[in-house]
Design a protein around this motif. Structure first.
Motif, PDB file in Angstrom:
ATOM      1  N   LEU A   1       0.835  -1.202   0.000  1.00  0.00           N
ATOM      2  CA  LEU A   1       0.000   0.000   0.000  1.00  0.00           C
ATOM      3  C   LEU A   1       0.872   1.255   0.000  1.00  0.00           C
ATOM      4  O   LEU A   1       0.552   2.240  -0.687  1.00  0.00           O
ATOM      5  N   VAL A   2       1.977   1.238   0.746  1.00  0.00           N
ATOM      6  CA  VAL A   2       2.898   2.366   0.718  1.00  0.00           C
ATOM      7  C   VAL A   2       3.550   2.484  -0.663  1.00  0.00           C
ATOM      8  O   VAL A   2       3.701   3.587  -1.205  1.00  0.00           O
ATOM      9  N   ALA A   3       3.929   1.352  -1.246  1.00  0.00           N
ATOM     10  CA  ALA A   3       4.511   1.372  -2.597  1.00  0.00           C
ATOM     11  C   ALA A   3       3.516   1.917  -3.609  1.00  0.00           C
ATOM     12  O   ALA A   3       3.873   2.670  -4.523  1.00  0.00           O
ATOM     13  N   MET A   4       2.239   1.560  -3.435  1.00  0.00           N
ATOM     14  CA  MET A   4       1.197   2.045  -4.330  1.00  0.00           C
ATOM     15  C   MET A   4       1.071   3.563  -4.236  1.00  0.00           C
ATOM     16  O   MET A   4       0.968   4.266  -5.249  1.00  0.00           O
ATOM     17  N   ALA A   5       1.108   4.081  -3.028  1.00  0.00           N
ATOM     18  CA  ALA A   5       1.031   5.531  -2.843  1.00  0.00           C
ATOM     19  C   ALA A   5       2.247   6.229  -3.448  1.00  0.00           C
ATOM     20  O   ALA A   5       2.136   7.347  -3.967  1.00  0.00           O
ATOM     21  N   SER A   6       3.398   5.559  -3.424  1.00  0.00           N
ATOM     22  CA  SER A   6       4.624   6.156  -3.946  1.00  0.00           C
ATOM     23  C   SER A   6       4.606   6.312  -5.468  1.00  0.00           C
ATOM     24  O   SER A   6       5.429   7.067  -6.013  1.00  0.00           O
ATOM     25  N   LEU A   7       3.709   5.647  -6.137  1.00  0.00           N
ATOM     26  CA  LEU A   7       3.607   5.790  -7.594  1.00  0.00           C
ATOM     27  C   LEU A   7       3.260   7.215  -8.000  1.00  0.00           C
ATOM     28  O   LEU A   7       3.411   7.587  -9.167  1.00  0.00           O
ATOM     29  N   VAL A   8       2.803   8.026  -7.047  1.00  0.00           N
ATOM     30  CA  VAL A   8       2.504   9.429  -7.350  1.00  0.00           C
ATOM     31  C   VAL A   8       3.747  10.130  -7.895  1.00  0.00           C
ATOM     32  O   VAL A   8       3.637  11.103  -8.648  1.00  0.00           O
ATOM     33  N   GLY A   9       4.922   9.639  -7.544  1.00  0.00           N
ATOM     34  CA  GLY A   9       6.145  10.227  -8.068  1.00  0.00           C
ATOM     35  C   GLY A   9       6.248  10.158  -9.573  1.00  0.00           C
ATOM     36  O   GLY A   9       6.944  10.973 -10.194  1.00  0.00           O
ATOM     37  N   PHE A  10       5.542   9.206 -10.173  1.00  0.00           N
ATOM     38  CA  PHE A  10       5.560   9.071 -11.630  1.00  0.00           C
ATOM     39  C   PHE A  10       4.441   9.876 -12.296  1.00  0.00           C
ATOM     40  O   PHE A  10       4.661  10.517 -13.319  1.00  0.00           O
ATOM     41  N   TYR A  11       3.240   9.853 -11.720  1.00  0.00           N
ATOM     42  CA  TYR A  11       2.154  10.571 -12.400  1.00  0.00           C
ATOM     43  C   TYR A  11       1.993  12.015 -11.929  1.00  0.00           C
ATOM     44  O   TYR A  11       1.090  12.724 -12.380  1.00  0.00           O
ATOM     45  N   ALA A  12       2.918  12.470 -11.057  1.00  0.00           N
ATOM     46  CA  ALA A  12       2.927  13.889 -10.674  1.00  0.00           C
ATOM     47  C   ALA A  12       3.756  14.739 -11.636  1.00  0.00           C
ATOM     48  O   ALA A  12       3.810  15.961 -11.485  1.00  0.00           O
ATOM     49  N   ALA A  13       4.392  14.094 -12.631  1.00  0.00           N
ATOM     50  CA  ALA A  13       5.261  14.846 -13.544  1.00  0.00           C
ATOM     51  C   ALA A  13       4.553  16.038 -14.207  1.00  0.00           C
ATOM     52  O   ALA A  13       5.149  17.115 -14.317  1.00  0.00           O
ATOM     53  N   PRO A  14       3.279  15.902 -14.660  1.00  0.00           N
ATOM     54  CA  PRO A  14       2.639  17.071 -15.268  1.00  0.00           C
ATOM     55  C   PRO A  14       2.504  18.261 -14.329  1.00  0.00           C
ATOM     56  O   PRO A  14       2.433  19.407 -14.785  1.00  0.00           O
ATOM     57  N   THR A  15       2.471  18.011 -13.019  1.00  0.00           N
ATOM     58  CA  THR A  15       2.375  19.118 -12.069  1.00  0.00           C
ATOM     59  C   THR A  15       3.614  19.993 -12.124  1.00  0.00           C
ATOM     60  O   THR A  15       3.537  21.221 -12.153  1.00  0.00           O
ATOM     61  N   GLY A  16       4.777  19.369 -12.145  1.00  0.00           N
ATOM     62  CA  GLY A  16       6.011  20.133 -12.200  1.00  0.00           C
ATOM     63  C   GLY A  16       6.336  20.683 -13.576  1.00  0.00           C
ATOM     64  O   GLY A  16       7.097  21.648 -13.696  1.00  0.00           O
ATOM     65  N   LEU A  17       5.769  20.072 -14.620  1.00  0.00           N
ATOM     66  CA  LEU A  17       6.107  20.471 -15.990  1.00  0.00           C
ATOM     67  C   LEU A  17       4.963  21.192 -16.696  1.00  0.00           C
ATOM     68  O   LEU A  17       4.996  21.353 -17.917  1.00  0.00           O
ATOM     69  N   ALA A  18       3.954  21.624 -15.945  1.00  0.00           N
ATOM     70  CA  ALA A  18       2.788  22.262 -16.580  1.00  0.00           C
ATOM     71  C   ALA A  18       3.186  23.500 -17.375  1.00  0.00           C
ATOM     72  O   ALA A  18       2.743  23.690 -18.521  1.00  0.00           O
ATOM     73  N   VAL A  19       4.009  24.354 -16.787  1.00  0.00           N
ATOM     74  CA  VAL A  19       4.387  25.592 -17.471  1.00  0.00           C
ATOM     75  C   VAL A  19       5.244  25.299 -18.708  1.00  0.00           C
ATOM     76  O   VAL A  19       4.936  25.791 -19.806  1.00  0.00           O
ATOM     77  N   PRO A  20       6.324  24.504 -18.602  1.00  0.00           N
ATOM     78  CA  PRO A  20       7.098  24.222 -19.823  1.00  0.00           C
ATOM     79  C   PRO A  20       6.318  23.427 -20.862  1.00  0.00           C
ATOM     80  O   PRO A  20       6.528  23.606 -22.070  1.00  0.00           O
ATOM     81  N   TYR A  21       5.395  22.555 -20.429  1.00  0.00           N
ATOM     82  CA  TYR A  21       4.604  21.824 -21.418  1.00  0.00           C
ATOM     83  C   TYR A  21       3.699  22.783 -22.188  1.00  0.00           C
ATOM     84  O   TYR A  21       3.567  22.685 -23.418  1.00  0.00           O
ATOM     85  N   ALA A  22       3.068  23.714 -21.460  1.00  0.00           N
ATOM     86  CA  ALA A  22       2.212  24.695 -22.127  1.00  0.00           C
ATOM     87  C   ALA A  22       3.019  25.502 -23.143  1.00  0.00           C
ATOM     88  O   ALA A  22       2.540  25.803 -24.248  1.00  0.00           O
ATOM     89  N   ALA A  23       4.261  25.852 -22.793  1.00  0.00           N
ATOM     90  CA  ALA A  23       5.114  26.583 -23.720  1.00  0.00           C
ATOM     91  C   ALA A  23       5.473  25.707 -24.929  1.00  0.00           C
ATOM     92  O   ALA A  23       5.525  26.184 -26.069  1.00  0.00           O
ATOM     93  N   GLN A  24       5.712  24.420 -24.693  1.00  0.00           N
ATOM     94  CA  GLN A  24       6.081  23.512 -25.796  1.00  0.00           C
ATOM     95  C   GLN A  24       4.992  23.433 -26.854  1.00  0.00           C
ATOM     96  O   GLN A  24       5.277  23.418 -28.051  1.00  0.00           O
ATOM     97  N   ILE A  25       3.732  23.399 -26.424  1.00  0.00           N
ATOM     98  CA  ILE A  25       2.638  23.265 -27.383  1.00  0.00           C
ATOM     99  C   ILE A  25       2.110  24.627 -27.835  1.00  0.00           C
ATOM    100  O   ILE A  25       1.122  24.698 -28.578  1.00  0.00           O
ATOM    101  N   GLY A  26       2.759  25.701 -27.405  1.00  0.00           N
ATOM    102  CA  GLY A  26       2.371  27.032 -27.834  1.00  0.00           C
ATOM    103  C   GLY A  26       1.074  27.532 -27.240  1.00  0.00           C
ATOM    104  O   GLY A  26       0.403  28.379 -27.832  1.00  0.00           O
ATOM    105  N   ALA A  27       0.740  27.028 -26.046  1.00  0.00           N
ATOM    106  CA  ALA A  27      -0.547  27.406 -25.452  1.00  0.00           C
ATOM    107  C   ALA A  27      -0.416  28.601 -24.514  1.00  0.00           C
ATOM    108  O   ALA A  27      -1.427  29.155 -24.082  1.00  0.00           O
ATOM    109  N   GLY A  28       0.795  29.002 -24.157  1.00  0.00           N
ATOM    110  CA  GLY A  28       0.955  30.146 -23.274  1.00  0.00           C
ATOM    111  C   GLY A  28       0.963  29.751 -21.816  1.00  0.00           C
ATOM    112  O   GLY A  28       0.449  28.697 -21.426  1.00  0.00           O
ATOM    113  N   THR A  29       1.522  30.618 -21.008  1.00  0.00           N
ATOM    114  CA  THR A  29       1.691  30.330 -19.585  1.00  0.00           C
ATOM    115  C   THR A  29       0.346  30.166 -18.868  1.00  0.00           C
ATOM    116  O   THR A  29       0.211  29.337 -17.965  1.00  0.00           O
TER     117      THR A  29
END
Length: 406
Positions: free
Chosen positions: A225-253
Motif C-alpha cells: 500500500l505504501v509502494a502504491m502511494a509512492s507511484l505518485v512520483g511518476f504521475y505527478a510529472a505534469p504538475t512540475g512540468l505544466a508551465v514548460p509543457y504549455a510553452a512547448q505546445i504554444g498554449a501560453g503560460t
C-alpha cells in the motif's frame, strides 16, 4: 457482503462532522499561509526563486514531522493533541503577521507551523476509524480526500485575489483565526479518544518510529500500500512540468493553470465515484489495476497533444488516482490502533518524498529532452512499476484471505 455505505450515514455521525469542519478550516489556513507568504517574499525581494522556495517550505517539514512527530498522537489523548496543535499553529501564524519580521524568521516560523501540523493530521487519521465503523470509514476518508482536492483547487484560484485585497498581514491573521476556530470545533465536537499504547515512557521520535517502520515492512499488505502511494512520483510529472509543457505546445503560460487544476479536479470526482458506485471488497480488488491505469493514462502525453487533449488526459489521470482515498483508508484500517498515528505520518512522508523526487527528476529529464517526452517516460516507468505493485498487492490480499478463512 455489505454494500457501500451512504453519505447520509457518514454525515449522521457528529464526531465526523466535527472532524470534517476542522479539516476544512485547516485547508483554508494552509492555502492562505502558502499564498500570503509567497506574495510577501516576492514583494520584498522581487525574486521568483525565493517565492517558489517559500512555497516549497510548506511541503518539506512533513518529511521530518511525519515519521518522527506523528507518534505523539499514539501516546497522548488524540483530541488534546489536535487542540494543542491548532492553538500552536494559530499563535505561530499570528506572529508571522507582525510587520517587519526578517525573511529568515518567517521561514523558520513557516517550517514550525508545518511541523506542528504533522501530529494533528496523524491524530485525526487515527480517530477516524474509531468514529466510523465498517464501510462508513472508507466513505468518510473519501469525503476528507475530496475536500482536500477541492480545497487545493479553490485555494490556488481564490488565495491570491484574497491576499491582494486584504494584504498579507490581514490574510495571515485570518489564517490564525481558522486554526483557532478548528481548535474550538474539535473541543466541542470530538471525544477524548485516549491512546491505545501502554508504553508512554518509550521515546516517541526514535523508538516509536523504528517500531512502526518495522511493522509496516513486515506486513506485506502495508508494504505494498505504501509502494502504491509512492507511484505518485511518476504521475505527478505534469504538475512540475505544466508551465514548460504549455510553452512547448504554444498554449501560453496561462494554460498551465488548466493543466494544474485538471489533476485535483479529476481526483476529487474519482474518489466520490469509487466509494459511491463500487462495493467495498471490489474497491480493494481494483486498487492494483487502477494504480497501473493512473500512470498509463499519461502515456499519450508523449505525442505532445494540444491543450484540450492534454487537460483531458490529466483529468483522466486524476480521476483514476481517486483510488488513493481507498488506499489510505485500507492502510489506516490495517495498521494496529496503537500505531496508527505514526504509521500514517510515515506513509505520508514516503508519499511526499516520492512526489518531490519524481517532479525534480522529470524536470531534469525535460531539460535534455522535452516536457512531453519526460511526462511520457515517467508514465511508462510508473506503469511498469505499478504492474509489480499490483501483483504484489493481490498476492498479499489473497494470502490474508486464505489465512483468515483456511
Amino acid at each position: 457482503m455489505a454494500g457501500a455505505a451512504r453519505y447520509r450515514e457518514v454525515f449522521a455521525v457528529g464526531e465526523f462532522r466535527a472532524l470534517l469542519a476542522s479539516h476544512l478550516l485547516s485547508i483554508i489556513g494552509d492555502q492562505l499561509a502558502r499564498v500570503a507568504l509567497a506574495v510577501l517574499v516576492f514583494d520584498r525581494t522581487g525574486s521568483p526563486a525565493l517565492a517558489a522556495l517559500t512555497f516549497a517550505l510548506t511541503l518539506v517539514p512533513e518529511l521530518i514531522g511525519g515519521p518522527l512527530l506523528a507518534g505523539i498522537g499514539d501516546r497522548r489523548p488524540r483530541r488534546a493533541v489536535m487542540i494543542g496543535c491548532d492553538l500552536a499553529r494559530a499563535a505561530l501564524v499570528a506572529f508571522m503577521a507582525v510587520p517587519g519580521l526578517s525573511l529568515w524568521l518567517l521561514g523558520a516560523l513557516l517550517v514550525a507551523v508545518q511541523l506542528v501540523g504533522s501530529p494533528f493530521k496523524a491524530a485525526r487519521a487515527a480517530i477516524l476509524p474509531e468514529v466510523l465503523a465498517g464501510d462508513r470509514f472508507e466513505v468518510g476518508t473519501s469525503v476528507l480526500f475530496t475536500s482536500l482536492q477541492i480545497g487545493m483547487l479553490c485555494g490556488y484560484g481564490a488565495g491570491a485575489p484574497l491576499v491582494a485585497w486584504l494584504g498579507t498581514g490581514w490574510a495571515l491573521l485570518i489564517d490564525a483565526g481558522t486554526f483557532a476556530a478548528s481548535a474550538v470545533v474539535v473541543a466541542a465536537g470530538v471525544g477524548p479518544h485516549p491512546p491505545v499504547r501502554t508504553d508512554p515512557a518509550k521515546p516517541v521520535p526514535l523508538g516509536g518510529f523504528r517500531e512502526t517502520a518495522a511493522l509496516v515492512w513486515r506486513d506485506r499488505r502495508l508494504r505494498y500500500l505504501v509502494a502504491m502511494a509512492s507511484l505518485v512520483g511518476f504521475y505527478a510529472a505534469p504538475t512540475g512540468l505544466a508551465v514548460p509543457y504549455a510553452a512547448q505546445i504554444g498554449a501560453g503560460t496561462a494554460a498551465a493553470g488548466l493543466l494544474l487544476a485538471a489533476l485535483p479536479a479529476g481526483s476529487a470526482l474519482g474518489a466520490v465515484l469509487l466509494t459511491r458506485l463500487v462495493d467495498p471488497e471490489r474497491r480493494r480488488a481494483l486498487l492494483g489495476p487502477l494504480a497501473v491505469a493512473t500512470c498509463a493514462a499519461l502515456l499519450p502525453m508523449g505525442l505532445a497533444p494540444g491543450l484540450a487533449v492534454a487537460v483531458g488526459l490529466c483529468a483522466l489521470c486524476g480521476l483514476l488516482s481517486g483510488h488513493d482515498s481507498v488506499s489510505v483508508a485500507t492502510f489506516t484500517r490495517t495498521v494496529p490502533a496503537a500505531n496508527r498515528g505514526q504509521a500514517y505520518g510515515l506513509a505520508l512522508a514516503v508519499l511526499r518524498a516520492a512526489q518531490g523526487v519524481g517532479i525534480a527528476l522529470s524536470g531534469v529529464l525535460a531539460e535534455v529532452t522535452t516536457p512531453s517526452t519526460a511526462i511520457a517516460v515517467f508514465a511508462a516507468i510508473g506503469t511498469a512499476a505499478g504492474c509489480g505493485v499490483a501483483v504484489g498487492w493481490q498476492r498479499a490480499r489473497s494470502a490474508t484471505v486464505a489465512g483468515t478463512t483456511g
